[in-house]
Design a protein around this motif. Structure first.
Motif: not given
Ligand code: UDP
Length: 571
Positions: A25-33
């Motif tokens: 929910k808070r830490y992992l990298r997210r992609d552009v979408s």
């Protein structure tokens, strides 16, 4: 030396049961979408690689160090503060949890600080302010011919801005407001959070000097001084003020108290410290920032023994990690970069102290616990100092060393130790937070809007080993403690003592034991049962002062909305 795990600690996975959810929910990298685009393992590799780049600058082997840093984190032995995990290697790149900003007594000063706060909150940092320089309510304002509205009214503006910014970020911006005890608006400040919902994004601390403490004790008065004119505005009973602080803290958990002379006497650099970061453990000069990290003590105790070699290796590597963070950090403001790199403060602390004690068979409520607190922190502090000295020889000392009161030829960091609350990273590591006792043997906690219920794994194992019945385990699950449970051996009751069963004075003694070997401050909440009195709170303030703490925070169970509840359904 490479860190190795403790001698047969309770076997359990490197990360806690709630880590996957929290990380996702808070830490992992997210992609552009906006979709999660890495695993926990990949997160640790990202952080390790980014931080270890600093090694390359000093001719070291960055990839070899990255592997060691990764193992340190992925093994649950050490974790840096949340912004480092969230932002390392990403576009933001801001890695520190703690900042202090000055607030000058002018429109530009106040709203300049507000803008700086916004930038820091966006990047995941928390901010502390002293509002002591602001002229009091009712004081003349020359430009408008009107009157000033006072520090508390401006705090509301900072609070509202924090509220708006937090919607967008991954981490809620938090604030500390400090007001000196001799500011004419001090009583407004002390009572500022009594109305429910007001100043929710602030912790409050009253800054008290040694002279003011002595006045309170000997029944003397205190001059309230207008910071604009330097003139005495009023005289009040010092003891009466402290009584008000204790009464508000009893009702709402705020304000805490900061012992300003203590903080400045221990501070090795020129300049006066007026404020700390939001949770109080990191006193800083204006525009300084500090990055923190914590060793998981529960991993270094097993079968009644401490793995001192492993602990030393981990503490040394952690100091190297934190100094590397200073090298690769993207500071949110130029001024912060300049001030921070003059002193290069870092703060290594601990989490899992309560679980370490349990692994050692020591009750948190005992004298031995105070002894172990001192022994462990003294040991970590010595390793940390020595590693910083070696880094100073290798990379150069922090620029203000000559002007500091430190008596070393080389030293990389003006401070090396701080005990953080580890509110989030202890959940990731799956251990007890900071130096706090177990809150409950089972407790429910609000985690990102969802109710989670947990039984302490050490208690579960012990209950099985000692053949405690299902009925008893159900009782513990429901009420969260062994209080009144039948058929439980006394030694287990002592070992699994929970926060509100530990005498308030013992909480303070543990805090003081850690403080003796900590350069910066110690985060600790003295948990009080609902039936505690204002007098109890006053006594805690006095004991904390006498034992050399830099500040003190109390929290009476149920006195405000809380994240943690005892047992499955709350108390
Ligand atoms: N902090 C913040 N917002 C939060 C929690 C913490 O800004 O919601 C900052 C604040 O300066 C605090 C410091 O991070 O004193 C360390 O808090 P903690 O150890 O609980 O953070 P963690 O690294 O576990 O997330």
């Amino acid at each position: 030396p490479h860190p190795r795990p403790g001698k047969e600690p309770t076997p359990r996975p490197a990360l806690g049961p709630f880590a996957p959810e929290l990380l996702r929910k808070r830490y992992l990298r997210r992609d552009v979408s906006g979709d999660v685009a890495e695993t926990a393992e990949e997160m640790f590799s990202r952080v390790a690689r980014t931080v270890a780049r600093a090694e390359g600058r000093f001719g070291g082997d960055a990839s070899a160090m990255a592997a060691r840093f990764r193992d340190l984190m992925a093994g649950g032995l050490f974790l840096p503060n949340s912004p480092t995990l969230m932002n390392a290697g990403l576009s933001l790149g801001q890695l520190s949890a703690c900042f202090v900003l000055p607030v000058e007594d002018s429109m530009d000063g106040i709203f300049g600080a507000l803008k700086e706060m916004a930038k820091i909150h966006q990047s995941g940092g928390g901010t502390g302010f002293s509002f002591s320089r602001l002229r009091p309510k009712g004081d003349p304002v020359r430009a408008t011919g009107g009157v000033a509205s006072g520090p508390v009214s401006f705090m509301e503006v900072f609070d509202a801005a924090t509220e708006v910014i937090k919607q967008g970020g991954r981490r809620r911006g938090a604030n500390m407001a400090v007001l000196r005890a001799d500011h004419p608006d001090i009583l407004d400040f002390v009572r500022a959070k009594e109305r429910a919902g007001r100043l929710q994004n602030f912790n409050l601390s009253v800054g008290i000097t040694d002279d003011q403490m002595r006045r309170a004790r000997s029944g003397r008065k205190l001059d309230l001084i207008n910071p604009r004119t330097g003139q005495v505005a009023e005289k009040i009973e010092a003891a009466g003020l402290l009584q008000e602080v204790a009464a508000s803290a009893w009702r709402r958990g705020d304000p805490g108290v900061l012992f300003l002379d203590r903080i400045n006497d221990a501070h090795p650099l020129p300049g006066t410290i007026e404020a700390t970061n939001p949770c109080g453990e990191q006193p800083l000069l204006p525009y300084e920032s500090c990055n923190l990290g914590s060793v998981n003590l529960s991993r270094f105790a097993g079968r009644g023994e401490v793995d001192w070699d492993g602990l030393e290796g981990t503490a040394r590597l952690a100091i190297r990690f934190l100094d590397d963070v200073l090298e690769v950090n993207r500071f949110p403001l130029r001024r912060i970069r300049e001030e921070t790199l003059k002193s290069r403060k870092i703060g290594l602390g601990v989490m899992g102290f309560a679980e370490m004690l349990i692994e050692l068979g020591i009750s948190y409520a005992s004298k031995e616990a105070v002894g172990m607190a001192e022994e462990a922190m003294k040991f970590i502090a010595a390793a940390a100092r020595d590693e910083s000295r070696l880094l100073g020889e290798e990379r150069g000392s922090f620029p203000l060393l000559e002007e500091s009161s430190l008596d070393w030829d080389a030293m990389r960091n003006a401070t090396v130790t701080t005990i953080a609350p580890t509110g989030s990273i202890s959940l990731i590591a799956g251990t007890s937070p900071g130096i706090e006792p177990l809150f409950g043997l089972s407790y429910s906690r609000d985690l990102l809007g969802e109710e989670m219920v947990a039984m302490n794994p050490l208690f579960e194992r012990m209950a099985k080993d000692r053949g405690l019945g299902d009925g008893l385990i159900r009782t513990v699950a429901a009420q969260g403690t062994l209080d009144g449970a039948e058929g439980v051996p006394d030694d287990l009751k002592e070992l699994f003592v929970t926060a509100m069963e530990v005498a308030p004075a013992q909480h303070v003694k543990i805090q003081a034991a850690f403080q003796r070997f900590t350069d910066n401050g110690v985060s600790k909440t003295v948990n009080l049962p609902p039936e505690a009195t204002v007098e109890n709170v006053l006594n805690i303030f006095a004991l904390a002062y006498d034992l050399g703490c830099k500040g003190i925070t109390v929290y009476r169970y149920g006195s405000r909305d809380q994240l943690l509840h005892l047992g499955e359904g709350g108390r």
